[in-house]
Each structure stands twice: as C-alpha cells, then as structure tokens.
Scaffold this active site. Structure first.
Site, short mmCIF file in Angstrom:
data_model
loop_
_atom_site.label_atom_id
_atom_site.label_comp_id
_atom_site.label_asym_id
_atom_site.label_seq_id
_atom_site.Cartn_x
_atom_site.Cartn_y
_atom_site.Cartn_z
N ASP A 182 -3.76 -5.40 14.43
CA ASP A 182 -2.83 -4.48 13.76
C ASP A 182 -2.04 -3.87 14.87
OD1 ASP A 182 -1.35 -3.94 11.48
OD2 ASP A 182 -2.55 -2.08 10.92
N SER A 232 2.65 -1.87 7.12
CA SER A 232 2.24 -3.15 7.06
C SER A 232 2.16 -3.61 5.49
CB SER A 232 0.79 -3.50 7.58
OG SER A 232 0.79 -3.20 8.98
N GLN A 247 2.07 -11.38 10.18
CA GLN A 247 2.18 -10.11 9.43
C GLN A 247 3.51 -10.06 8.97
OE1 GLN A 247 2.38 -5.95 10.86
NE2 GLN A 247 -0.03 -5.94 10.15
#
Length: 299
Positions: free
Chosen positions: A212, A236, A286
């Site tokens: 991440d 996110s 993502q």
C-alpha cells in the site's frame, strides 16, 4: 516504545511483527492491535496485513494464499483495535476460500476475500523485470525526507520523519521533493529494515503491508496534485494482490508501479513486485480516490 525514542531497526521490525500478529478469540474471530503512537487514520496496509494474517490462521500451512481482494469501506481509527471475523466459504481438494470483515466499534471498515491454493507444478512464463538501477548507492526515502524537510510544514515533518520498519529506495523523485508533472510510473526498492523470521506467512503479511506504499501516488504524478501540496484528497478504495512465488521481505524487492488511467476523481494503479534476481513474485492493483481540492490558506 514511545514516539520520542530512537528505535533500532530490530525494534522497528519487532513492533511491525507485533502489529501484524492477530489475537485469536475463538470462533474464527481475531483482534488486530492498534499501532502504538499512531495518530489519525489507520494505514490501509496494516488492515490488509492483519486481515490476511487472520484468514491464514484458518487455513492449513500447505495452502499458501495466492490472491486477495479487499475493499476499504471506512477509514480506521488509530485509537482502537480492529476486530476480524473470518468465514470459511470453501475447503476443496486444491483451493480454500475465506471472507474477512474488519470492524471497529461495530462498524465494518474493510471487506476482504482471499483464496488459498495447494502447491502444484505447471507451465511458467513471466513479464521480465524492468531494466532499472539496483538498490545499492540509492538514497533511502528516509534520507531523502530529511534532505527535503525544509519543504514540509511542521505537521508534515512530524509524520514524514518518523522511523519506519520498511526501507524504501526510490528511483524517481517523490512529489514532496518539488518539481512538476511527470509520467505515471514509479520504481522503488523495498525491504524490512531488519531480518525477519523464516515463516513464509510473515513475509506475505509484510509484503501485503508494504504493497500500500507508493502505489496510489502513481496516478497523481501527471497532474501535479499531492497531499504534500495540500491540493489532494486521497484514499484507497480497493486493493488486490496476487502472490505468484516465494520471496523474503527482508531482502530487496522492486516495486514497479504504473497508472494506465485516471478520471472521475479516481486513479487506477498497478504494481509488479520482483526479487533482486528478476523473479516476478507478486502483482498488485488498486483504485483510489484522487479528488483535487483547493489548498487551505495558511493562518
């Protein structure tokens, strides 16, 4: 450990391992620790790492995770632990499947599905690693942050200069270093700052945690927006990882990120993770919120 200490690399990694070790409450319910000294929103990689650790506690060791798909529903709060409920949807001849709901104060903050696969042999091909410089001789992100600290506000410095358990060595400039728009590509070497135990589940949890980092910002690079400039609201929205092969997260891994699309206040990002000898060991995708905002005026 307090925020005023200067922890050693071993202490930083020990704290990360403690953070990603979930407590079993029975009935496929687990508890993820809160980050000591954490302020504000929980880091998304922490929630994913703890959710994966929870799911893996319900699956035999001979079935490593091969993919996970997570949706962030609400921002987690650093003031509270995180509760994880695992549902055992499938235990087949070769695959197992688990659903995980992460909650705080009774409200879900993340939904995740993970699939586990008994090891098999099969045909092989892989996209080659990009031809980029190795990690040796590159400045770490920590060194770069200290070098550019005068560009940051006092609040940003307090966050950016904290010692971290993951060492990052970027090949391109970061948005907080100044400069204008650039191509939506980013290459970063990363590893834990100290040695890890040999348990492969720990290395997968560390990779999930680190996946991440740097990813969402890739989609902002062509548009000259960033949290450091105060003209971006970012978060996110979902996160997927495919684990292809074995690796160690305490040895150098290359995170090659690109963003093929952005629009409608969202940015889509992809990442490929390679070992130093060029093996593709994981892929990441993502989508995140990248909403341009008007910077707040200084008082």
């Amino acid at each position: 450990m307090t925020e005023h200490e200067n922890p050693t690399p071993q202490q930083l990694v020990a704290s990360l391992l403690d953070l990603l070790t979930v407590k079993d409450h029975g009935g496929d319910r687990f508890e993820g620790r809160r980050k000591i000294g954490g302020v504000g929103r929980v880091f998304g990689g922490q929630v994913i790492g703890q959710a994966l650790a929870s799911a893996e506690r319900t699956v035999p060791d001979d079935r490593p995770v091969h993919s996970l798909h997570a949706y962030f529903l609400r921002g987690g709060n650093e003031d509270h632990e995180i509760d994880f409920k695992v549902e055992r949807d499938l235990d087949g001849g070769s695959f197992s499947n688990r659903r995980v709901v992460a909650s705080q104060l009774g409200k879900p903050i993340l939904n995740m599905v993970a699939s586990f696969h008994k090891r098999e042999e099969g045909r092989y091909h892989a996209e080659p690693m990009p031809e980029v410089a190795g990690p040796d001789g590159l400045l770490s992100e920590s060194e770069l942050r200290h070098k550019h600290a005068d560009r940051m506000t006092e609040q940003q410095r307090a966050y950016m200069l904290q010692p971290r358990p993951i060492e990052l060595r970027p090949l391109e400039s970061r948005h907080w270093m100044g400069g204008g728009p650039q191509e939506p590509k980013a290459h970063t070497w990363f590893r834990s700052v100290a040695a890890l135990p040999d348990d492969p589940r720990i290395h997968r949890a560390i990779l999930a945690y680190a996946s991440d980092m740097t990813l969402l910002g890739t989609s902002t690079l062509p548009h000259d927006i960033s949290w450091a400039k105060g003209n971006l609201m970012g978060a996110s929205l979902d996160h997927a990882i495919w684990f292809h092969d074995d690796f160690r997260a305490d040895e150098w891994l290359l995170y090659a990120c690109d963003s093929p699309w952005a629009g409608r206040a969202r940015g889509f990002n992809r990442g490929r993770i390679y070992t130093r000898d060029g093996r593709l060991v994981a892929s990441v995708a993502q989508e995140g919120l990248i909403r341009p905002i008007t910077p707040k005026k200084a008082d």
